[in-house]
Design a protein around this motif. Sequence first.
Motif, PDB file in Angstrom:
ATOM      1  N   ALA A 392       0.839  -1.210   0.000  1.00 20.36           N
ATOM      2  CA  ALA A 392       0.000   0.000   0.000  1.00 20.36           C
ATOM      3  C   ALA A 392       0.871   1.256   0.000  1.00 20.36           C
ATOM      4  N   THR A 393       1.989   1.186   0.718  1.00 18.23           N
ATOM      5  CA  THR A 393       2.926   2.317   0.745  1.00 18.23           C
ATOM      6  C   THR A 393       3.528   2.550  -0.633  1.00 18.23           C
ATOM      7  N   VAL A 394       3.929   1.468  -1.274  1.00 14.81           N
ATOM      8  CA  VAL A 394       4.492   1.579  -2.623  1.00 14.81           C
ATOM      9  C   VAL A 394       3.477   2.242  -3.557  1.00 14.81           C
ATOM     10  N   ASN A 395       2.225   1.804  -3.467  1.00 22.55           N
ATOM     11  CA  ASN A 395       1.186   2.409  -4.322  1.00 22.55           C
ATOM     12  C   ASN A 395       1.069   3.911  -4.092  1.00 22.55           C
ATOM     13  N   GLU A 396       1.071   4.313  -2.823  1.00 15.66           N
ATOM     14  CA  GLU A 396       0.945   5.743  -2.506  1.00 15.66           C
ATOM     15  C   GLU A 396       2.194   6.507  -2.975  1.00 15.66           C
ATOM     16  N   ALA A 397       3.360   5.883  -2.783  1.00 11.23           N
ATOM     17  CA  ALA A 397       4.612   6.555  -3.168  1.00 11.23           C
ATOM     18  C   ALA A 397       4.698   6.711  -4.680  1.00 11.23           C
ATOM     19  N   LEU A 398       4.161   5.747  -5.408  1.00  8.71           N
ATOM     20  CA  LEU A 398       4.180   5.843  -6.874  1.00  8.71           C
ATOM     21  C   LEU A 398       3.197   6.917  -7.358  1.00  8.71           C
ATOM     22  N   LYS A 399       2.096   7.094  -6.637  1.00  7.98           N
ATOM     23  CA  LYS A 399       1.203   8.216  -6.974  1.00  7.98           C
ATOM     24  C   LYS A 399       1.951   9.545  -6.816  1.00  7.98           C
ATOM     25  N   CYS A 400       2.755   9.656  -5.755  1.00  6.55           N
ATOM     26  CA  CYS A 400       3.554  10.873  -5.544  1.00  6.55           C
ATOM     27  C   CYS A 400       4.541  11.071  -6.695  1.00  6.55           C
ATOM     28  N   LYS A 401       5.056   9.967  -7.205  1.00  9.28           N
ATOM     29  CA  LYS A 401       5.993  10.056  -8.327  1.00  9.28           C
ATOM     30  C   LYS A 401       5.280  10.667  -9.537  1.00  9.28           C
ATOM     31  N   GLU A 402       4.039  10.268  -9.738  1.00  8.23           N
ATOM     32  CA  GLU A 402       3.266  10.835 -10.853  1.00  8.23           C
ATOM     33  C   GLU A 402       2.981  12.315 -10.655  1.00  8.23           C
ATOM     34  N   THR A 403       2.577  12.655  -9.434  1.00  9.33           N
ATOM     35  CA  THR A 403       2.151  14.040  -9.185  1.00  9.33           C
ATOM     36  C   THR A 403       3.312  14.940  -8.794  1.00  9.33           C
ATOM     37  N   GLY A 404       4.445  14.333  -8.396  1.00 13.51           N
ATOM     38  CA  GLY A 404       5.573  15.126  -7.934  1.00 13.51           C
ATOM     39  C   GLY A 404       5.437  15.626  -6.500  1.00 13.51           C
ATOM     40  N   GLU A 405       4.427  15.129  -5.791  1.00  8.34           N
ATOM     41  CA  GLU A 405       4.215  15.591  -4.411  1.00  8.34           C
ATOM     42  C   GLU A 405       5.194  14.935  -3.427  1.00  8.34           C
ATOM     43  N   GLU A 406       5.766  15.742  -2.535  1.00 14.93           N
ATOM     44  CA  GLU A 406       6.693  15.228  -1.511  1.00 14.93           C
ATOM     45  C   GLU A 406       5.942  14.814  -0.256  1.00 14.93           C
TER      46      GLU A 406
END
Lengths: 454, 454
Positions: A392-406
């Motif tokens: 679940a963490t990986v999924n959320e972190a990959l969403k951040c990769k798409e959006t660029g959010e830290e």
Amino acid sequence: MKTKRFILQESEIPKQWYNILADMPNKPLPPVNPGTKQPLKAEDLYPVFCEECARQELNTTDRFIDIPEAVLEQYKNYRATPLVRAYGLEEALGTPAHIYFKNESVNPLGSHKLNSAIAQAYYAKQEGTTNITTETGAGQWGAALSYAAKAFGLEAAVYMVKISYEQKPYRRSIMQTFGAQVTASPSMSTKAGRKILTENPTHQGSLGTAISEAVELALNTPHCKYVLGSVLNHVCLHQTVIGLEAEKQMEMAGEYPDTVIACFGGGSNFSGLALPFLRHNILDGKKTRFIAAEPASCPKLTKGEFAYDFGDEAGYTPLLAMYTLGHTFRPANIHAGGLRYHGSGSIVAQLLKDGYIEAVDIEQLDSFKAGVLFARSEGIIPAPESCHAIAATVNEALKCKETGEEKVILFNLSGHGLVDMAAYDRYFSGDLANYNVSDEEIAANLAASGVVSI
Amino acid sequence: MKTKRFILQESEIPKQWYNILADMPNKPLPPVNPGTKQPLKAEDLYPVFCEECARQELNTTDRFIDIPEAVLEQYKNYRATPLVRAYGLEEALGTPAHIYFKNESVNPLGSHKLNSAIAQAYYAKQEGTTNITTETGAGQWGAALSYAAKAFGLEAAVYMVKISYEQKPYRRSIMQTFGAQVTASPSMSTKAGRKILTENPTHQGSLGTAISEAVELALNTPHCKYVLGSVLNHVCLHQTVIGLEAEKQMEMAGEYPDTVIACFGGGSNFSGLALPFLRHNILDGKKTRFIAAEPASCPKLTKGEFAYDFGDEAGYTPLLAMYTLGHTFRPANIHAGGLRYHGSGSIVAQLLKDGYIEAVDIEQLDSFKAGVLFARSEGIIPAPESCHAIAATVNEALKCKETGEEKVILFNLSGHGLVDMAAYDRYFSGDLANYNVSDEEIAANLAASGVVSI
């Protein structure tokens, strides 16, 4: 040099647990008597549970509850646990997210379960109990309870879910090293076990079944109390030591989590990490997201019904308000044995209903894929249960990769997988599968379980 | 409340290793070429070892050697490890002794071995190596090396002693999770392995055999270096991070050890804890006792000969000055696989000869008895290797009980036993035995090995 692990001294271990019952806008619905449908008082729970635990279960007034001195002394064997910045995982994912994990796997028994085992064994001893009995899925809770019983001079009898007993013989050995008596459940030693086995001789067991056997033993044995490793309010209470430490440690790191994630079986490690942070959503207007990661094979939070249901398969327990798949639900034989439970616990159920938390389903193969990535980037082989939180963490972190959010993501590494290597072996050999449950199966099982909707 | 665990912050992890070669009154005898009998220079070791490790091996001038930044970054994944006051064990023994242990078992790979694995993998990568190869006994070193290789982007090939490969399948799984290739040794994949297997098809393997296979692979593979988990001076050097931390932590506890104890296979965890304290015996007139606890089935320190001998069974290595049982010695199949090695390493050999350290033999059943006592009183199941240190500690603590002396005893808990539960199972079922070696057997084996006395 950047700090990787945020370390507390012994003197900084919290001296109190956090009781969210005092702060919840809507209190969880109380347990009720299956016959009379009347809410239970603490006294009604005394025949099965330690009295202090029964009182904690229904305590909606005290926000903080003192941790007894003897329990703190035992906590000092392994607490405070480190908060770790997962630089390796961040790099492997190429995410701008800041990923932290609370490392409960450094516990010598291998998981967070000891936090409540010590407390319950202590109260049992204080109240003149000589024997305690419990169920265990993957064996993490049983191992913790076996040590805690030994530490306070109690005899422990553990009913271990049969499929785990066979898959994880070394967890059984760990319990026996601490002197516990371990029985594969369902067994012929109890009425509940005999009924299940005569109806279905190949029954592989479930937490619900093992609970029935342990409760029956407690009810029929003098000076014997039943202790539970998850689900109940007082277990969640004891586990809050995790989140209270993490709060201090996030402060050391100079950050505050946007998202808190933990795997979800009955709710103990999820509640332990999440509830202390969640109080700031309730009281201080924080907007942290809380994500419970359950297995797709046992999706009570996302696909279950909010209802009164039994906590065990045989129907010995009071009726509890929970998200449930029906107490007769038989989860597939996934390797995350600690997540194979039909229901959710009343605190988490109410918080989910009230929109304070979210839930996601993780498929078995995705969980191991994430676990291997984590092992190779952080050097720790996670427990199959914890792999769900990592996925679940990986999924959320990959969403951040798409959006660029830290975004700041904090997850609970509830345990290590060193005693679960057979599961990794099967994963690498392509021998594992996903097990998804259809809405029709769930509806049919809820009906068969006679679940009362709320 | 009394402090149980003495905790260092990340910033307090030592930045340098301690090189006792600079301080030893009598330097250890150098490795020699088996043909010419001439002492080797660092360059002579380059074909097999990383060059920096070869230089460290023979560095008798620099008392402290900087730990590279990238190695420190990896150390931060699990270091500093706690120093723990073993109040539970003291109480169980009723001893006035103050017992401390350095808890290397909190390492996510399960033992101290990672301290040198990281360093060697780092140097290998720096020098343009793509592949590393090694032997492993119980699998602790192989697991550590597998992770370290992955961390620095190297391929790892591990020869695992066959008896351990069979007894401890999960350690193999751990290595494979980190992507290493694991082969049971002796194997048919090397000349050394084929020779051994054709002479003795049921050979169960030993560290000496596995070293031969790994060295042969390194010699015959481009960009491939051999790395070793114990015995050699540079391995002992890397492990001194343990003792240097412990020194600071004993200071926090306000005590100084009268006795320092560690189990002994090739010398890595013993040297790691002992050498930093031993320098104060050499330089500052301290009178600390240092006790190496070896298995009675492999008693090189107490019954071996001080001699030049090969480090491996096939005779591929240089001749090393060591206490040895002869390089063809076949240790009994005890469960402390990490201690099944015929020789001692040159630093420890010289220190033993010069009276700075002592050695004791521990029988297998006594080691497990002590391990179970420790597990039940401290909540940590120790590795079978570490059980030897605990047994020696128990013996010393019981002497204090007789004399009433409040001695300060410090031992190294080199690893946990969670992946060794099959051994505990066999212990509890009465299925384990002691294996003692007679003086006649040792004399015969030394003669057969063609060992050159010093």
